[in-house]
Design a protein around this motif. Structure first.
Motif, PDB file in Angstrom:
ATOM      1  N   GLY A  42      31.671   1.826  15.073  1.00 34.86           N
ATOM      2  CA  GLY A  42      31.163   0.818  13.932  1.00 34.86           C
ATOM      3  C   GLY A  42      32.066   0.408  13.089  1.00 34.86           C
ATOM      4  N   LYS A  43      33.410   0.431  13.441  1.00 36.62           N
ATOM      5  CA  LYS A  43      34.704  -0.008  12.420  1.00 36.62           C
ATOM      6  C   LYS A  43      35.533  -0.940  13.151  1.00 36.62           C
ATOM      7  N   ALA A  92      38.051   7.860  17.996  1.00 36.90           N
ATOM      8  CA  ALA A  92      38.143   6.393  18.331  1.00 36.90           C
ATOM      9  C   ALA A  92      38.470   6.010  19.610  1.00 36.90           C
ATOM     10  N   LYS A  93      38.425   4.780  19.946  1.00 39.95           N
ATOM     11  CA  LYS A  93      38.951   4.339  21.391  1.00 39.95           C
ATOM     12  C   LYS A  93      40.428   3.674  20.956  1.00 39.95           C
TER      13      LYS A  93
END
Length: 118
Positions: A42-43, A92-93
């Motif tokens: 979502g970022k 995170a990815k």
């Protein structure tokens, strides 16, 4: 054809460690600076670290400084990110990216997911 393939992600507990790898092909790896960039759910994209080609100088985001280490093995055409003392906010990815001579990202890998959770 430039290819960047990340590996090494997974699920790890807080304070744990992971080492990410990025196998590069299709260009003279030793001649280019490389970067790790991440995107949390979502970022937006967040720069993590850079390593230069000529002098091997490294640069880090304040959020990872002292915990993460970027390195490269030019003989193996591989970029690494050693991540220690992982925090849930590191979830995170993670992408590796090639930096062109104008210091722009011109190629990206497909990413590897890192999840930090107990």
């Amino acid at each position: 054809q430039v290819q960047l393939v990340e590996s090494g992600g997974g699920l790890v507990q807080p304070e744990g460690s992971l080492r990410l790898s990025c196998a590069a092909s299709g260009f003279t790896f030793s001649r280019f600076a490389m970067s790790w960039v991440r995107q949390a759910p979502g970022k937006g994209l967040e720069w993590v670290a850079d390593i230069h080609s000529t002098n091997g100088n490294t640069y880090y985001a304040d959020s990872v400084k002292g915990r993460f280490t970027i390195s490269r093995d030019n003989a193996k055409n591989t970029l690494y990110l050693q991540m220690n003392s992982l925090k849930p906010e590191d979830t995170a990815k993670y992408y590796c990216a090639k930096i062109d001579p104008l210091y722009m990202y011109d190629y990206w890998g497909q990413g590897t997911q890192v999840t930090v959770s107990s």
